[in-house]
Design a protein around this motif. Structure first.
Motif, PDB file in Angstrom:
ATOM      1  N   GLU A   5       3.827   0.762  -1.591  1.00 17.30           N
ATOM      2  CA  GLU A   5       3.316   1.986  -2.091  1.00 17.30           C
ATOM      3  C   GLU A   5       3.330   1.835  -3.735  1.00 17.30           C
ATOM      4  O   GLU A   5       2.636   2.037  -4.391  1.00 17.30           O
ATOM      5  CB  GLU A   5       4.266   3.174  -1.845  1.00 17.30           C
ATOM      6  N   TYR A   6       4.443   0.845  -4.004  1.00 16.47           N
ATOM      7  CA  TYR A   6       4.303   0.408  -5.511  1.00 16.47           C
ATOM      8  C   TYR A   6       3.197  -0.345  -5.837  1.00 16.47           C
ATOM      9  O   TYR A   6       2.450  -0.229  -6.867  1.00 16.47           O
ATOM     10  CB  TYR A   6       5.697  -0.502  -5.723  1.00 16.47           C
ATOM     11  N   SER A  12      17.684   0.961   0.247  1.00 17.42           N
ATOM     12  CA  SER A  12      16.976   2.133  -0.300  1.00 17.42           C
ATOM     13  C   SER A  12      16.385   2.072  -1.633  1.00 17.42           C
ATOM     14  O   SER A  12      15.475   2.916  -1.923  1.00 17.42           O
ATOM     15  CB  SER A  12      18.447   2.783  -0.753  1.00 17.42           C
ATOM     16  N   GLN A  49      14.756  -1.090  -2.380  1.00 13.39           N
ATOM     17  CA  GLN A  49      13.891  -2.464  -2.009  1.00 13.39           C
ATOM     18  C   GLN A  49      13.598  -2.657  -0.529  1.00 13.39           C
ATOM     19  O   GLN A  49      14.318  -3.206   0.068  1.00 13.39           O
ATOM     20  CB  GLN A  49      14.390  -3.634  -2.714  1.00 13.39           C
ATOM     21  N   GLN A 103      13.252  -0.333  -9.754  1.00 11.57           N
ATOM     22  CA  GLN A 103      13.376   0.482  -8.304  1.00 11.57           C
ATOM     23  C   GLN A 103      12.033   0.726  -7.814  1.00 11.57           C
ATOM     24  O   GLN A 103      11.811   1.555  -7.188  1.00 11.57           O
ATOM     25  CB  GLN A 103      14.118   1.651  -8.658  1.00 11.57           C
ATOM     26  N   CYS A 104      11.347  -0.293  -8.080  1.00 12.78           N
ATOM     27  CA  CYS A 104       9.545  -0.261  -7.651  1.00 12.78           C
ATOM     28  C   CYS A 104       9.172   1.101  -7.632  1.00 12.78           C
ATOM     29  O   CYS A 104       8.501   1.790  -7.226  1.00 12.78           O
ATOM     30  CB  CYS A 104       9.686  -0.558  -6.078  1.00 12.78           C
ATOM     31  N   SER A 105       9.234   1.560  -9.382  1.00 16.79           N
ATOM     32  CA  SER A 105       8.870   2.686  -9.787  1.00 16.79           C
ATOM     33  C   SER A 105       7.449   2.479 -10.561  1.00 16.79           C
ATOM     34  O   SER A 105       7.642   1.850 -11.488  1.00 16.79           O
ATOM     35  CB  SER A 105       9.474   3.624 -10.454  1.00 16.79           C
ATOM     36  N   GLN A 110       8.315  -0.355   2.566  1.00 12.56           N
ATOM     37  CA  GLN A 110       7.249   0.713   2.515  1.00 12.56           C
ATOM     38  C   GLN A 110       7.310   1.031   0.735  1.00 12.56           C
ATOM     39  O   GLN A 110       6.301   1.230   0.217  1.00 12.56           O
ATOM     40  CB  GLN A 110       7.809   1.828   2.822  1.00 12.56           C
ATOM     41  N   LYS A 111       8.547   0.984   0.028  1.00 11.07           N
ATOM     42  CA  LYS A 111       8.412   1.011  -1.366  1.00 11.07           C
ATOM     43  C   LYS A 111       7.608   0.070  -2.101  1.00 11.07           C
ATOM     44  O   LYS A 111       7.076   0.358  -2.918  1.00 11.07           O
ATOM     45  CB  LYS A 111       9.967   1.060  -1.942  1.00 11.07           C
TER      46      LYS A 111
END
Length: 430
Positions: free
Chosen positions: A375-376, A366, A368, A314-316, A371-372
């Motif tokens: 940020e990742y 939500s 992918q 989840q691009c964390s 912006q995510k």
């Protein structure tokens, strides 16, 4: 039942043979066209360019070689690659055509679902060859004529800007930043003259595609170079050239350079003095497998792990750092706690995820989205810089280039990824 004369039977047999010959020739022509197009990729990407000294302002290869743009160099081949994608989309049930008759466009202006399709709904875009090539809003807009109002606004999409990487050349933003396009033989020279002799691509499908492309390059064969020795007739028909990335049947056909179908093609006809392996450790389920790999390579000179994870976590950045990079660094640090080596092994590189394409299904937004991903990548860049881990940021390679499924990119993009990796490795001293 009517009785046919010998003349009638002969005519029927002749017709059957004619149809069979026609179908065979048509199939061969299609196959040959695919091979010739792959051959053009070979000329474009496998050709060895003259080595030129990199300008002093280009010392940071990871930054300067990945900043640039694609320049269309073979416009006549665009239509052929359009047909390849459209054929794939229809077979996978993604969509039947690229644009809607009512000129609505955007990620949320869906194409009609194909019958029995399990693919999530995807957006529609404007005809780049028509009189309305520009979408007024990438989320929900209308196709309009080509002018600054409709083509150049912040949320507009000009479909004429999008091309296939296989018909383009990659140009660095700073033209003084020259680089080498390696062939099979010279690529093997680079690796064998580097500190590395045992290379692992680890992670998700982006890493798998990069691994397969590396093997194609080392085999000097963009058509069958990543085949293994035990492929079925079905996979031989499916897994050809750029179609290698399309189908799930092709995902696991090769796990190591040692399984290559034509070993004699490697390195220009000589046996490589290094190993290249793929490990699909792409989410938290494989955390322990990844750490076991690191443990197995502790203290082994020449070992390199190139890891790329993102979409399946989840691009964390916290997950990537705390479950992959930080534990791996701890293992290496503990192993060398009472040793005083010049270098610590294995070395670790990190690869950031690619941007989404126009075919990305909104159901995934939500987790992918642009912006995510940005940020990742920014957080991973900060961590990797602090811990001296080389990070490969290939996001620019996906700008204005068609993704065949909204997430993944084909042969052209992956070849440049591999070339950047080789140029970076070449910059290292033994």
């Amino acid at each position: 039942m009517p009785v046919w004369t010998s003349k009638q039977r002969g005519f029927v047999v002749l017709m059957v043979i004619s149809v069979a010959v026609y179908l065979y020739i048509n199939r061969q022509n299609e196959h040959q066209q695919l091979l010739s197009t792959a051959g053009s990729a070979k000329v474009l990407f496998f050709e060895s360019h003259r080595n030129r000294k990199i300008h002093s302002c280009c010392d940071n290869i990871l930054t300067n070689l990945t900043k640039g743009k694609w320049v269309l160099t073979s416009p006549k081949k665009e239509a052929f690659h359009d047909e390849i994608l459209l054929s794939y989309w229809r077979q996978r049930g993604i969509q039947k055509k690229q644009w809607r008759e009512d000129h609505q466009c955007g990620y949320y202006r869906y194409q009609p679902k194909m019958e029995n399709s399990k693919w999530p709904s995807v957006g529609s875009w404007c005809n780049p060859h028509g009189d309305k090539p520009c979408c007024t809003n990438k989320w929900s807009g209308l196709c309009r004529p080509a002018d600054a109002t409709f083509c150049s606004c912040k949320e507009c999409i000009d479909s004429r800007d999008y091309h296939h990487a296989e018909t383009c050349s990659w140009r660095t933003a700073d033209e003084r930043c020259s680089w080498t396009n390696y062939t099979a033989s010279s690529a093997c020279d680079v690796i064998e003259d580097s500190p590395y002799n045992d290379i692992y691509f680890v992670g998700d499908s982006f890493m798998r595609n990069m691994f397969l492309t590396m093997i194609m390059l080392l085999s000097d064969d963009p058509v069958r170079g990543a085949w293994n020795r035990s492929m079925t007739a079905k996979t031989r028909n499916l897994c050809i050239s750029g179609q290698m990335y399309f189908w799930k049947e092709c995902r696991s056909i090769l796990k190591s350079i040692n399984q290559v179908y034509n070993k004699h093609a490697l390195c220009g006809g000589r046996a490589p003095k290094f190993n290249v392996t793929m490990k699909p450790f792409y989410n938290l389920k494989f955390k322990s497998d990844f750490l076991h790999l690191v443990e197995s390579l502790l203290g082994k000179r020449g070992s390199l792990i190139i890891i790329g994870v993102g979409f399946h976590i989840q691009c964390s950045a916290d997950v990537a750092i705390n479950n992959f990079l930080k534990p791996a660094e701890s293992l290496i640090r503990e192993y060398y706690q009472h040793k005083f080596p010049v270098e610590r092994w294995p070395h670790i590189y990190f690869v950031a995820p690619m941007p989404i394409g126009l075919l990305k299904a909104p159901v995934y937004f939500s987790l992918q989205n642009e912006q995510k991903i940005d940020e990742y990548t920014t957080k991973m860049q900060t961590y990797c810089k602090q811990h001296r881990i080389p990070l490969f940021d290939f996001r620019s390679l996906g700008k204005f280039i068609h993704s065949f499924d909204g997430t993944h990119y084909g042969l052209g993009v992956n070849l440049i990824k591999v070339q950047v990796l080789l140029n970076y490795i070449h910059s290292l001293k033994r």
